[in-house]
Design an enzyme around this catalytic site. Structure first.
Site, PDB file in Angstrom:
ATOM      1  N   ASP A   1     -31.358   8.493   3.450  1.00 28.06           N
ATOM      2  CA  ASP A   1     -31.050   8.771   2.040  1.00 28.06           C
ATOM      3  C   ASP A   1     -31.620   7.723   1.101  1.00 28.06           C
ATOM      4  O   ASP A   1     -32.284   8.051   0.118  1.00 28.06           O
ATOM      5  CB  ASP A   1     -29.536   8.848   1.818  1.00 28.06           C
TER       6      ASP A   1
ATOM      7  N   ARG B   1     -18.346  -2.962  -1.760  1.00 31.82           N
ATOM      8  CA  ARG B   1     -19.078  -2.506  -2.952  1.00 31.82           C
ATOM      9  C   ARG B   1     -19.143  -3.543  -4.072  1.00 31.82           C
ATOM     10  O   ARG B   1     -20.229  -3.772  -4.620  1.00 31.82           O
ATOM     11  CB  ARG B   1     -18.517  -1.171  -3.479  1.00 31.82           C
TER      12      ARG B   1
ATOM     13  N   ASP C   1     -17.384   5.454  -4.015  1.00 27.85           N
ATOM     14  CA  ASP C   1     -18.309   4.323  -4.054  1.00 27.85           C
ATOM     15  C   ASP C   1     -19.088   4.231  -5.363  1.00 27.85           C
ATOM     16  O   ASP C   1     -19.345   3.145  -5.870  1.00 27.85           O
ATOM     17  CB  ASP C   1     -19.261   4.380  -2.854  1.00 27.85           C
TER      18      ASP C   1
ATOM     19  N   SER D   1     -20.676  10.919   8.451  1.00 27.05           N
ATOM     20  CA  SER D   1     -21.123   9.907   7.508  1.00 27.05           C
ATOM     21  C   SER D   1     -20.335   8.635   7.828  1.00 27.05           C
ATOM     22  O   SER D   1     -19.105   8.630   7.807  1.00 27.05           O
ATOM     23  CB  SER D   1     -20.841  10.378   6.078  1.00 27.05           C
TER      24      SER D   1
HETATM   25  N1  ARG Z   1     -13.077   6.891   1.876  1.00 25.32           N
HETATM   26  C1  ARG Z   1     -13.396   5.523   2.075  1.00 25.32           C
HETATM   27  C2  ARG Z   1     -13.413   4.809   0.752  1.00 25.32           C
HETATM   28  O1  ARG Z   1     -13.495   5.428  -0.256  1.00 25.32           O
HETATM   29  C3  ARG Z   1     -14.680   5.351   2.829  1.00 25.32           C
HETATM   30  C4  ARG Z   1     -15.934   5.582   2.055  1.00 25.32           C
HETATM   31  C5  ARG Z   1     -17.096   5.349   2.917  1.00 25.32           C
HETATM   32  N2  ARG Z   1     -18.317   5.527   2.224  1.00 25.32           N
HETATM   33  C6  ARG Z   1     -19.284   6.287   2.663  1.00 25.32           C
HETATM   34  N3  ARG Z   1     -20.326   6.373   1.899  1.00 25.32           N
HETATM   35  N4  ARG Z   1     -19.237   6.927   3.792  1.00 25.32           N
HETATM   36  O2  ARG Z   1     -13.328   3.620   0.722  1.00 25.32           O
END
Ligand code: ARG
Length: 404
Positions: free
Chosen positions: A14, A93, A122, A174
């Site tokens: 990606d 992040r 994110d 993912s």
């Molecule tokens: N749901 C979790 C969070 O919001 C994990 C997110 C993981 N990110 C991803 N791009 N797979 O912190």
């Protein structure tokens, strides 16, 4: 002059497509990749980024910064989102955003970019963090607005520009991994009524296949910092966390399966693996229960873990609220020196012993043996006064015939 952008780059398909896409839109792309303990080989990243079209690629080791400045404050707050998720992805992040802003300043870029979708948390974390640090930087999120409407179209685009697409059968999940944990979503996990297939878990052993012998592990804290494991001292916290991840994973510890409320209003089924984090949470909670007086401990438990978890989850890392809560937990952490012994067994973590020079446990008060120094008559009068409001209430209710 070309518009310069610093892109948060994982090296995956990606973000490689994003490099090419931004280049085609006339941007000069510099990629940024941080090692936050994702356990991947990062030496090939610059070559991948450049072959996708980047003019330069920055790779940085942030494992210790991530551990000390992000994971430990979260541990000291005992923060678990919705009571379960130790916030691994959410914590990385703001750190990555802070580095993107740093390099944007250093390299004269007006733009930063990330690869998050419009449905997730994110995007919010990246953008709020960037804005809090420099509101004049523009954040680009190509995935939210590009023209590809299917995975196939993206793969065709990648092939057209010689971006390597893994030939192996596409993984349905993912996955986001760092030192503090792994998060796994999508594919078969999207039906929340079904148990995750065994290949969904990335690092932990299935508890039923874990050793039949329990593993004891002893964690020593100094002022709220875990400093040694089984007597072995670690000068770098990330190495201690990594070691606990390895030990816990062997024993099937740290699996979490939940339906969580995302910021954008969606309920999402996610699974996590966070052996090291969960062992440290159990240990630290127990140490606090030993060294804090009842008033402080109860105030902390009522007011901090949920609020801290929410602010991390919701992208509010760079706020005075987080700094103020850190000040609170750091005050408590000054007392958190001691040793906690835990037993890991087929997926469970149980504290089995604790000690501290700041312990408030007084055996002479607690004991039922002849060493007992507690004045039991005081208990009679204490109970009388404490229970007075209920006695009054009971009288009124009895008069009204409402008692039983
Ligand atoms: N749901 C979790 C969070 O919001 C994990 C997110 C993981 N990110 C991803 N791009 N797979 O912190």
């Amino acid at each position: 002059m070309k518009k310069r952008v610093i892109l948060a780059y994982s090296g995956g398909l990606d973000t490689s497509i994003i490099v090419r896409w931004l280049t085609q839109k006339g941007y000069e792309v510099i990629t940024y990749t941080a090692d936050v303990g994702q356990g991947e080989e990062l030496s090939t990243i610059p070559q991948k980024a450049k072959s996708a079209g980047a003019v330069d690629a920055i790779v940085e080791d942030l494992k210790e910064t991530f551990a000390r400045d992000y994971c430990l404050p979260t541990l000291r707050a005992l923060a678990l989102y919705e009571g379960k998720y130790p916030l691994s992805a959410a914590l990385s992040r703001p750190l990555i955003a802070q580095r993107l802003v740093h390099y944007a300043h250093e390299l004269g870029a007006d733009f930063v970019a990330h690869g998050s979708t419009g449905k997730g948390n994110d995007q919010v974390r990246f953008e709020l963090s960037v804005w809090a640090l420099d509101p004049d930087i523009e954040v680009l999120a190509p995935v939210r607005e590009w023209e590809f409407s299917s995975r196939e179209e993206q793969v065709d685009y990648a092939k057209r520009f010689n971006i390597p697409v893994q030939a192996t059968k596409e993984k349905p999940y993912s996955i986001d991994r760092n030192l503090w944990g792994v998060s796994i979503e999508c594919g078969p996990l999207e039906d929340p009524s079904l148990e995750p297939p065994s290949d969904a878990y990335q690092i932990t052993k299935d508890p039923s296949e874990a050793p039949d012998e329990p593993r004891y592990v002893s964690v020593r804290f100094e002022e709220g910092v875990p400093v040694s494991l089984d007597g072995e001292r670690f000068s770098e916290v990330h190495k201690l966390i990594q070691k606990l991840n390895d030990i816990g994973a062997q024993h099937g510890v740290g699996r979490i399966d939940m339906v969580e409320n995302r910021l954008v209003g969606i309920k999402s089924r996610e699974i996590y693996e966070a052996p090291g984090a969960l062992i440290l949470y159990e240990a630290y909670r127990d140490l606090l229960s030993l060294v804090l007086d009842r008033f402080t401990f109860h105030y902390f438990l009522t007011h901090v873990p949920h609020e801290y978890a929410k602010l991390v989850y919701e992208g509010l890392w760079f706020t005075p609220l987080r700094e103020a809560l850190d000040a609170f937990t750091n005050t408590l952490a000054k007392l958190a020196t001691g040793e906690v012994k835990l037993k890991l067994y087929k997926g469970s973590v149980t504290v089995v012993g604790r000690s501290s020079p700041n312990s408030l446990y007084v055996e002479e008060l607690a004991t039922y043996s002849e060493k007992d120094a507690f004045d039991q008559i005081a208990g009679k009068y204490f109970t009388k006064i404490w229970g007075l409001p209920l006695k009054v209430l009971g009288r009124v209710r009895k008069k009204e015939g409402k008692n039983v």
